[in-house]
Design an enzyme around this catalytic site. Structure first.
Site, PDB file in Angstrom:
ATOM      1  N   ARG A  44      86.021  49.621 122.691  1.00 18.63           N
ATOM      2  CA  ARG A  44      84.937  50.193 121.895  1.00 18.63           C
ATOM      3  C   ARG A  44      84.291  49.066 121.102  1.00 18.63           C
ATOM      4  NH1 ARG A  44      86.507  47.955 117.980  1.00 18.63           N
ATOM      5  NH2 ARG A  44      84.900  49.051 116.831  1.00 18.63           N
ATOM      6  N   ALA A  46      80.022  47.992 120.140  1.00 19.17           N
ATOM      7  CA  ALA A  46      78.818  47.951 120.974  1.00 19.17           C
ATOM      8  C   ALA A  46      78.808  46.795 121.989  1.00 19.17           C
ATOM      9  CB  ALA A  46      77.589  47.913 120.071  1.00 19.17           C
ATOM     10  N   ARG A  78      78.836  56.454 127.017  1.00 19.49           N
ATOM     11  CA  ARG A  78      78.604  56.718 125.585  1.00 19.49           C
ATOM     12  C   ARG A  78      77.099  56.562 125.325  1.00 19.49           C
ATOM     13  NH1 ARG A  78      82.570  53.915 121.418  1.00 19.49           N
ATOM     14  NH2 ARG A  78      81.888  55.680 120.166  1.00 19.49           N
ATOM     15  N   GLN A 179      88.937  52.799 112.680  1.00 17.38           N
ATOM     16  CA  GLN A 179      88.724  51.438 113.202  1.00 17.38           C
ATOM     17  C   GLN A 179      88.993  50.384 112.121  1.00 17.38           C
ATOM     18  OE1 GLN A 179      86.701  54.022 113.783  1.00 17.38           O
ATOM     19  NE2 GLN A 179      85.665  53.877 115.747  1.00 17.38           N
ATOM     20  N   ASP A 220      74.994  49.463 116.230  1.00 23.13           N
ATOM     21  CA  ASP A 220      75.065  49.963 117.612  1.00 23.13           C
ATOM     22  C   ASP A 220      73.696  50.074 118.264  1.00 23.13           C
ATOM     23  OD1 ASP A 220      77.610  51.135 116.132  1.00 23.13           O
ATOM     24  OD2 ASP A 220      78.040  50.918 118.272  1.00 23.13           O
ATOM     25  N   ASN A 230      74.804  52.840 113.126  1.00 25.46           N
ATOM     26  CA  ASN A 230      76.128  52.203 113.098  1.00 25.46           C
ATOM     27  C   ASN A 230      77.155  53.294 112.797  1.00 25.46           C
ATOM     28  OD1 ASN A 230      77.756  49.762 113.289  1.00 25.46           O
ATOM     29  ND2 ASN A 230      78.137  49.998 111.102  1.00 25.46           N
ATOM     30  N   LYS A 231      78.391  52.899 112.736  1.00 27.93           N
ATOM     31  CA  LYS A 231      79.489  53.853 112.545  1.00 27.93           C
ATOM     32  C   LYS A 231      79.221  54.816 111.392  1.00 27.93           C
ATOM     33  CE  LYS A 231      82.327  54.293 114.562  1.00 27.93           C
ATOM     34  NZ  LYS A 231      82.332  55.332 115.633  1.00 27.93           N
TER      35      LYS A 231
HETATM   36  O1  MRU Z   1      82.848  54.101 117.993  1.00 27.85           O
HETATM   37  P1  MRU Z   1      82.963  52.607 118.011  1.00 27.85           P
HETATM   38  O2  MRU Z   1      84.287  52.114 117.540  1.00 27.85           O
HETATM   39  O3  MRU Z   1      82.553  52.026 119.348  1.00 27.85           O
HETATM   40  O4  MRU Z   1      81.881  52.121 116.951  1.00 27.85           O
HETATM   41  C1  MRU Z   1      81.759  50.750 116.669  1.00 27.85           C
HETATM   42  C2  MRU Z   1      80.806  50.472 115.586  1.00 27.85           C
HETATM   43  O5  MRU Z   1      80.147  51.344 115.067  1.00 27.85           O
HETATM   44  C3  MRU Z   1      80.606  49.037 115.205  1.00 27.85           C
HETATM   45  O6  MRU Z   1      80.339  48.923 113.850  1.00 27.85           O
HETATM   46  C4  MRU Z   1      79.402  48.518 116.005  1.00 27.85           C
HETATM   47  O7  MRU Z   1      79.620  48.697 117.377  1.00 27.85           O
HETATM   48  C5  MRU Z   1      79.133  47.089 115.749  1.00 27.85           C
HETATM   49  S1  MRU Z   1      80.445  46.136 116.450  1.00 27.85           S
HETATM   50  C6  MRU Z   1      80.089  44.648 116.797  1.00 27.85           C
END
Ligand code: MRU
Length: 329
Positions: A44, A46, A78, A179, A220, A230-231
């Protein structure tokens, strides 16, 4: 530390669902296996899912599978992180030009190598913005595990710590998948970086103490006007940061910038199974028959972002004009 490794005829993925308690690698030998691994969060982050998908196309080519079908399957794994679609677009362009499996492997390798180089460059650029002795807060995992290596936001933090500019890191737990607690703290502790975990709900209180000068996050998908997905939880961190006079930095490679999406409202936000929220570490914590809503990304309006750091340069106050100038044709 790395999230994935191409082994000549298979893609090895470090199973991030088991970290930090267990380091187990999964071997994918088909595009379908890579698709499942992306969907199930074995891999996981991006950039990392874009790289994994590129290798998934190589596996399909090696097996003589119909490549259009493999591209469509991987693309649907995704919806929010545009790096996935960006990497598959690059592979599709090579397929259209007649590339065979070996040539596609060169393209996947290039995507992976370019991501690592971008992260190193963003580390330098972002760290230079931070005053010596600063405290920072980060969200989710944006490190080696989310990328080809080093990381986006965590890359800036690594570079900032090495340069003496960052003296204390705070990492949010990042519910529901944790995470931050499981992956970011794992990376920070392994690097011996001074770091403390906080509950997501402690962020505004922490900012009020004055311990944080910068919030530093990844992305993302960045829309043409600078709105940034983003998350989940990033948006409320940006609001709290602005209220407390804390600077807000987004760190993302150009593969995360999506000029075809005009603004944040047009970004599809992934919603995952309620079960992720109703349980912790596989153990049900909420009364049976309870309902839950589990959006796993949110959109931070560009107006709340002080600076965007990309490998092509730094944008203060990202907006449509600045992004168009840096990323337009
Ligand atoms: O659901 P995930 O764990 O794939 O989400 C990841 C994130 O939101 C990160 O902050 C984002 O991908 C940037 S990572 C370089």
């Amino acid at each position: 530390m790395r999230a994935l490794a191409w082994q000549g005829d298979r893609l090895a993925l470090l199973d991030q669902r088991l970290l930090p308690l267990e380091e187990r690698w999964i071997e994918c030998t088909s595009a379908a296996a890579v698709t499942s691994a992306i969907r199930d969060l074995v891999v996981r982050g991006a950039p990392a899912i874009g790289i994994a998908a590129a290798w998934g196309v190589v596996l399909a080519a090696r097996a003589g599978e119909p490549l259009e079908a493999a591209l469509a399957m991987l693309r649907a794994a995704r919806p929010t992180a545009v790096n996935l679609m960006w990497a598959l677009d690059r592979m599709q362009t090579r397929i259209a030009a007649g590339a065979d499996a070996d040539a596609l492997a060169l393209e996947a390798r290039a995507i992976q190598d370019e991501d690592l180089a971008a992260n190193r460059r963003m580390g330098e650029l972002g760290a230079a913005l931070i005053a010596p002795g600063s405290g920072v807060l980060t969200h989710c995992n944006t490190g080696s595990l989310a990328t080809a290596g080093f990381g986006t936001a965590l890359g800036v933090i690594r570079a900032g710590v090495a340069a003496g500019r960052i003296t204390q890191v705070h990492a949010t737990e990042t519910r529901p998948w944790q995470q931050g607690a499981r992956l970011t703290m794992y990376e920070l502790v392994r690097d011996r970086i001074p770091a403390r975990l906080i509950a997501d709900s402690a962020a505004a209180h922490l900012m009020r103490t004055g311990a944080v000068q910068w919030v530093i996050v990844g992305a993302d998908r960045i829309a043409a006007n600078g709105d940034t997905a983003n998350k989940i939880g990033t948006y409320q961190l940006a609001i709290a940061a602005r209220h407390h006079g804390v600077k807000f930095m987004v760190v993302a490679p150009s593969s995360t910038v999506d000029l075809a999406t005009p603004e944040g409202a047009a970004i599809e936000i992934e919603e995952r199974a309620p079960e992720e929220l109703l349980s912790i570490a596989g153990r049900r914590t909420v009364v049976e028959s309870a309902q839950a809503w589990n959006p796993v990304f949110d959109v931070t309006p560009a107006a709340l972002i002080d600076v965007l750091v990309t490998e092509r340069g730094v944008v203060a106050g990202p907006d449509r004009a600045a992004l168009g100038a840096l990323f337009g044709q």
